[in-house]
Each structure stands twice: as C-alpha cells, then as structure tokens.
Motif scaffolding. Structure first.
Motif, PDB file in Angstrom:
ATOM      1  N   PHE A 230     -22.577  -4.860  -6.659  1.00 43.33           N
ATOM      2  CA  PHE A 230     -21.101  -5.675  -6.471  1.00 43.33           C
ATOM      3  C   PHE A 230     -21.463  -7.225  -7.113  1.00 43.33           C
ATOM      4  CE2 PHE A 230     -17.112  -7.176  -5.942  1.00 43.33           C
ATOM      5  CZ  PHE A 230     -15.842  -6.751  -6.800  1.00 43.33           C
ATOM      6  N   LEU A 231     -20.981  -7.902  -8.163  1.00 43.30           N
ATOM      7  CA  LEU A 231     -21.411  -9.048  -8.251  1.00 43.30           C
ATOM      8  C   LEU A 231     -20.066 -10.210  -8.784  1.00 43.30           C
ATOM      9  CD1 LEU A 231     -24.816  -8.553 -10.211  1.00 43.30           C
ATOM     10  CD2 LEU A 231     -24.284  -8.895  -8.353  1.00 43.30           C
ATOM     11  N   TYR A 232     -20.153 -11.303  -8.069  1.00 40.12           N
ATOM     12  CA  TYR A 232     -19.569 -12.312  -8.345  1.00 40.12           C
ATOM     13  C   TYR A 232     -20.105 -12.710  -9.671  1.00 40.12           C
ATOM     14  CZ  TYR A 232     -15.591 -16.273  -8.582  1.00 40.12           C
ATOM     15  OH  TYR A 232     -14.864 -17.145  -8.285  1.00 40.12           O
ATOM     16  N   PRO A 233     -19.389 -13.023 -11.014  1.00 42.97           N
ATOM     17  CA  PRO A 233     -19.925 -13.147 -12.028  1.00 42.97           C
ATOM     18  C   PRO A 233     -19.731 -15.073 -12.496  1.00 42.97           C
ATOM     19  CG  PRO A 233     -17.644 -12.452 -12.458  1.00 42.97           C
ATOM     20  CD  PRO A 233     -17.580 -12.251 -11.137  1.00 42.97           C
ATOM     21  N   GLY A 234     -19.873 -15.534 -11.866  1.00 42.33           N
ATOM     22  CA  GLY A 234     -19.698 -16.960 -11.108  1.00 42.33           C
ATOM     23  C   GLY A 234     -20.919 -17.561  -9.839  1.00 42.33           C
ATOM     24  N   THR A 235     -19.896 -18.858  -9.611  1.00 43.57           N
ATOM     25  CA  THR A 235     -20.424 -18.983  -8.048  1.00 43.57           C
ATOM     26  C   THR A 235     -19.573 -18.675  -7.271  1.00 43.57           C
ATOM     27  OG1 THR A 235     -22.063 -20.584  -9.246  1.00 43.57           O
ATOM     28  CG2 THR A 235     -20.981 -21.212  -6.395  1.00 43.57           C
ATOM     29  N   PRO A 236     -18.572 -18.270  -6.318  1.00 43.32           N
ATOM     30  CA  PRO A 236     -18.167 -17.890  -5.417  1.00 43.32           C
ATOM     31  C   PRO A 236     -17.819 -18.536  -4.431  1.00 43.32           C
ATOM     32  CG  PRO A 236     -19.311 -16.238  -4.563  1.00 43.32           C
ATOM     33  CD  PRO A 236     -20.175 -17.273  -6.052  1.00 43.32           C
ATOM     34  N   ASP A 237     -16.318 -18.664  -3.614  1.00 42.74           N
ATOM     35  CA  ASP A 237     -16.394 -19.641  -2.398  1.00 42.74           C
ATOM     36  C   ASP A 237     -16.669 -18.793  -1.380  1.00 42.74           C
ATOM     37  OD1 ASP A 237     -13.991 -18.267  -1.795  1.00 42.74           O
ATOM     38  OD2 ASP A 237     -12.897 -19.888  -2.729  1.00 42.74           O
ATOM     39  N   LYS A 238     -16.818 -19.002  -0.301  1.00 40.76           N
ATOM     40  CA  LYS A 238     -16.779 -19.336   0.903  1.00 40.76           C
ATOM     41  C   LYS A 238     -15.414 -17.587   1.687  1.00 40.76           C
ATOM     42  CE  LYS A 238     -18.454 -22.691   3.286  1.00 40.76           C
ATOM     43  NZ  LYS A 238     -18.400 -23.841   4.878  1.00 40.76           N
ATOM     44  N   SER A 239     -14.671 -17.522   1.500  1.00 47.21           N
ATOM     45  CA  SER A 239     -13.342 -16.520   1.563  1.00 47.21           C
ATOM     46  C   SER A 239     -14.065 -15.228   0.590  1.00 47.21           C
ATOM     47  CB  SER A 239     -11.837 -17.301   0.573  1.00 47.21           C
ATOM     48  OG  SER A 239     -11.862 -17.035  -0.899  1.00 47.21           O
ATOM     49  N   TRP A 240     -14.374 -15.321  -0.599  1.00 47.01           N
ATOM     50  CA  TRP A 240     -14.973 -14.491  -1.444  1.00 47.01           C
ATOM     51  C   TRP A 240     -15.908 -13.997  -0.295  1.00 47.01           C
ATOM     52  CZ3 TRP A 240     -19.509 -12.417  -3.516  1.00 47.01           C
ATOM     53  CH2 TRP A 240     -19.342 -11.504  -4.017  1.00 47.01           C
ATOM     54  N   TRP A 241     -17.278 -14.557   0.051  1.00 51.13           N
ATOM     55  CA  TRP A 241     -17.768 -14.251   0.832  1.00 51.13           C
ATOM     56  C   TRP A 241     -17.320 -13.482   2.262  1.00 51.13           C
ATOM     57  CZ3 TRP A 241     -22.292 -13.216  -1.269  1.00 51.13           C
ATOM     58  CH2 TRP A 241     -22.815 -13.768  -2.194  1.00 51.13           C
ATOM     59  N   LYS A 242     -16.892 -13.367   2.669  1.00 49.62           N
ATOM     60  CA  LYS A 242     -15.925 -13.105   3.896  1.00 49.62           C
ATOM     61  C   LYS A 242     -15.010 -11.480   3.658  1.00 49.62           C
ATOM     62  CE  LYS A 242     -12.465 -14.539   7.155  1.00 49.62           C
ATOM     63  NZ  LYS A 242     -11.844 -15.455   7.514  1.00 49.62           N
ATOM     64  N   ASN A 243     -14.960 -11.775   2.304  1.00 47.77           N
ATOM     65  CA  ASN A 243     -13.904 -10.479   1.677  1.00 47.77           C
ATOM     66  C   ASN A 243     -14.706  -8.960   1.351  1.00 47.77           C
ATOM     67  OD1 ASN A 243     -11.095 -11.825   2.035  1.00 47.77           O
ATOM     68  ND2 ASN A 243     -11.334 -12.417   0.076  1.00 47.77           N
ATOM     69  N   MET A 244     -16.028  -9.572   0.928  1.00 47.60           N
ATOM     70  CA  MET A 244     -16.754  -8.802   0.892  1.00 47.60           C
ATOM     71  C   MET A 244     -18.057  -8.219   1.578  1.00 47.60           C
ATOM     72  SD  MET A 244     -16.566  -8.433  -2.598  1.00 47.60           S
ATOM     73  CE  MET A 244     -14.803  -9.117  -1.769  1.00 47.60           C
ATOM     74  N   ALA A 245     -17.252  -9.334   2.922  1.00 47.39           N
ATOM     75  CA  ALA A 245     -18.028  -8.357   4.538  1.00 47.39           C
ATOM     76  C   ALA A 245     -17.694  -7.145   4.692  1.00 47.39           C
ATOM     77  CB  ALA A 245     -17.971  -9.077   5.467  1.00 47.39           C
ATOM     78  N   SER A 250     -24.774  -0.052   2.165  1.00 49.05           N
ATOM     79  CA  SER A 250     -25.350   0.560   1.272  1.00 49.05           C
ATOM     80  C   SER A 250     -25.291  -0.112   0.502  1.00 49.05           C
ATOM     81  CB  SER A 250     -25.404   1.869   1.112  1.00 49.05           C
ATOM     82  OG  SER A 250     -23.924   1.486   1.268  1.00 49.05           O
ATOM     83  N   TRP A 251     -24.376  -1.438  -0.080  1.00 45.32           N
ATOM     84  CA  TRP A 251     -23.884  -1.971  -1.232  1.00 45.32           C
ATOM     85  C   TRP A 251     -24.944  -3.121  -1.402  1.00 45.32           C
ATOM     86  CZ3 TRP A 251     -18.631  -1.493  -4.461  1.00 45.32           C
ATOM     87  CH2 TRP A 251     -17.818  -0.047  -4.486  1.00 45.32           C
ATOM     88  N   THR A 252     -24.873  -3.645  -2.642  1.00 46.21           N
ATOM     89  CA  THR A 252     -25.695  -4.909  -2.566  1.00 46.21           C
ATOM     90  C   THR A 252     -25.039  -5.435  -3.114  1.00 46.21           C
ATOM     91  OG1 THR A 252     -28.280  -4.208  -3.570  1.00 46.21           O
ATOM     92  CG2 THR A 252     -27.386  -6.242  -4.381  1.00 46.21           C
ATOM     93  N   VAL A 253     -24.742  -6.724  -2.721  1.00 42.17           N
ATOM     94  CA  VAL A 253     -23.337  -7.392  -3.050  1.00 42.17           C
ATOM     95  C   VAL A 253     -23.528  -8.562  -3.063  1.00 42.17           C
ATOM     96  CG1 VAL A 253     -20.831  -8.420  -2.140  1.00 42.17           C
ATOM     97  CG2 VAL A 253     -22.021  -6.478  -1.454  1.00 42.17           C
ATOM     98  N   GLY A 254     -23.419  -9.356  -4.033  1.00 39.37           N
ATOM     99  CA  GLY A 254     -23.941 -10.634  -4.545  1.00 39.37           C
ATOM    100  C   GLY A 254     -23.218 -11.335  -5.439  1.00 39.37           C
ATOM    101  N   ALA A 255     -23.558 -13.014  -5.709  1.00 41.24           N
ATOM    102  CA  ALA A 255     -22.999 -13.492  -7.553  1.00 41.24           C
ATOM    103  C   ALA A 255     -24.444 -14.107  -8.383  1.00 41.24           C
ATOM    104  CB  ALA A 255     -22.680 -15.072  -6.182  1.00 41.24           C
ATOM    105  N   MET A 256     -23.874 -13.775  -9.717  1.00 44.55           N
ATOM    106  CA  MET A 256     -24.593 -14.294 -10.273  1.00 44.55           C
ATOM    107  C   MET A 256     -24.087 -14.993 -11.526  1.00 44.55           C
ATOM    108  SD  MET A 256     -25.376 -10.861 -13.358  1.00 44.55           S
ATOM    109  CE  MET A 256     -26.666 -11.381 -14.619  1.00 44.55           C
TER     110      MET A 256
END
Length: 306
Positions: A230-245, A250-256
């Motif tokens: 699951f990828l964010y197409p850009g540079t997310p803010d801290k709130s996005w990372w918090k929601n993805m927690a 087992s998922w790879t979560v990141g920003a691209m």
C-alpha cells in the motif's frame, strides 16, 4: 491492443463494406482507401485500410481544419483493432513521420490520439498504441514548456506501467524512514497486490479496508501467496503514517514520491497485480473482482485439500 467484442467487430466490418459500396458518395476529408475485392473480409482488408489510409491526405493543408482532421483520425483509429499489430505500428510511425516536421501539427495529432486511445472517454483504450504519439512529442526538439512536459510525463508513465512490463525499481520510503524498492521480490510471494492511496478520496480507503478485512485475502497473505503493498503517491504527512499503523503487519506500507511520474494513476482506486517477478499482470484491477478471485482460490485450495 485490447480485444473488441463481436458486436463491435461486425460493426467495423460493415463500415468497411459500406465504404466500398458508397465509394465516392461518402463525405470524407480526403479519399479513403478501397481494399481490393480479392482481399478477404476481416484482418486482410483491415491491414490494407490501415496501411493505405493516409495515402491521399493533403499534408500541406491537412491541419487547416482540425475538426475534419480529427474526424478522419477517428475513422482511422476505429480500424486499428482489426489490423495486425505490426501493420498498426508501421502505419503509426509513418503517420508521425508525415507530421513531425511541423510541431504544431504533431501536437494536434497527439491530442487526437490522446482522445482516441488514452483519455477517460477513449473509444479504443490502448496505452501501447498511444505511446508512440506521446514519445514523438516528448522527443521533439522544437516542442518545449508545458506541452512538452505534459506529454513527456505521459510517455514516462506508460513506459513503466503497461501490462506485461516489470514494475520499476522506484524508491519507497517506509514508516521507520528506511527505504526499499518497488520491485523487490525477496519476500518470495506468488503475486503482489499494489494499491496506491489517493489523497482526499475515499475510494482507496475503502479498497484497503475491504481487502484487509476479507478472510480469503488474509488467508492468502498469511500463506505467502499474496503480498499487499500500500503506497502513498507522494510525500505524506505524519497523520497519514499514523492512520496506516492499523494495517496488518504483513503489508508493506510506504510512500513513493515518484509515483505520479512513473505509474498510471488515472483510475481510482489504483490497483495493480504483479506476478512473482513483479511483472504487471493486471492494471486497474477492481477491488470486487480481486476479492472474488481470492475467495475462488481459497475455495479451490479447500476443495483440493491443500
């Protein structure tokens, strides 16, 4: 090129036949080719039609009426799915060669191609057919500025995200600040489900929620058959990372950050399926179909006793 339905094929064959019957009475911008009667109906006639379509085009004045030229281009485009692949691309290369000396005409032609093959309302959606046009603009020395950047970005996106292509080794930023590459296959999964988030849209949120909650999908992920990314197409803010927690470990979560310039994100939610080598097997997969496929696989595995 995408396969047409039988109804559309029959309609197009009828269109060729009708053009032969009406001949000179047909109102076209210039004389269209008339395939010899000796050629069988279907691919042989379509090949002839595509190969010779532009023979009588008055190139010096062709773009004096963009509307008429656009109508002619659409008549040409409608025949491409019936012709052989090699014939299609040889014809497109010749067409571009006839136009590229005048950059304003090449831009006009490429916009016609975009409308026919790549826009949301394209009647013949085909990335591979549109790509030569976008590349021609991107590589033209006299086309600069916004026009160049627009089509260059399209060419780059298509070049990295067609079905059958291997996903690029683009950098992914993970939640702990470390980096990985998009096409990393070290986890050894059988297939990869890549879902791109869409800032401000509920479609991607619903897609990830449904997939994470589906029992069959979770079983395939736990078995190592599927690997969700699951990828964010850009540079997310801290709130996005918090929601993805809350997503499964087992998922790879990141920003691209490079995603908008490398991946086709036109359809939302944007879901790609890739095989064990990270080769794209399905572009713009729908979540209902993906979940149905997961459930079908689990049913077959249970039935076989595996």
């Amino acid at each position: 090129m995408k396969r047409l339905t039988l109804t559309v094929v029959l309609f197009l064959i009828f269109s060729i036949t009708a053009s032969l019957v009406h001949g000179k009475d047909a109102v076209t911008y210039f004389a269209y080719p008339h395939p010899p009667e000796s050629l069988p109906v279907g691919t042989p006639r379509a090949n002839y039609y595509v190969e010779h379509f532009w023979d009588h085009c008055p190139w010096k004045s062709a773009f004096s009426s963009n509307r008429k030229m656009a109508d002619a281009f659409m008549d040409y485009a409608e025949m491409l799915p019936l012709a052989n692949r090699d014939t299609v691309f040889i014809s497109i290369d010749r067409l571009i060669d006839n136009v590229k000396k005048r950059p304003e005409n090449l831009l006009a032609l490429t916009r016609m191609a975009e409308a026919a093959f790549y826009s949301d309302s394209a009647i013949i959606p085909s990335d591979e057919v549109y790509l030569p046009f976008a590349k021609a603009v991107a590589g033209h020395k006299k086309i600069k500025g916004a026009d160049h950047d627009y089509f260059a970005r399209q060419a780059n996106v298509i070049s990295h995200s067609q079905e059958g292509m291997t996903l690029p080794p683009a950098e992914i930023i993970l939640s702990d600040g470390s980096t990985a590459v998009l096409n990393d296959t070290t986890c050894g999964a059988g297939e990869y489900v890549i879902i791109f988030d869409t800032p401000g849209s509920s479609a991607a949120m619903m897609a990830r929620t449904r997939f994470a909650a589906n029992i069959a999908a979770r079983q395939l992920v736990d078995a190592g058959i599927l690997k969700p990314i699951f990828l964010y197409p850009g540079t997310p803010d801290k709130s996005w990372w918090k929601n993805m927690a809350t997503l499964p470990q087992s998922w790879t979560v990141g920003a691209m950050p490079s995603a908008p310039d490398m991946i086709d994100l036109r359809i939302q939610p944007t879901i790609y399926i890739a095989d064990s080598s990270m080769r794209i097997t399905k572009k713009f997969m729908s979540m209902p179909l993906l979940i149905a496929a997961c459930e079908k696989i689990i049913q077959e595995l249970n039935h076989s006793g595996q």
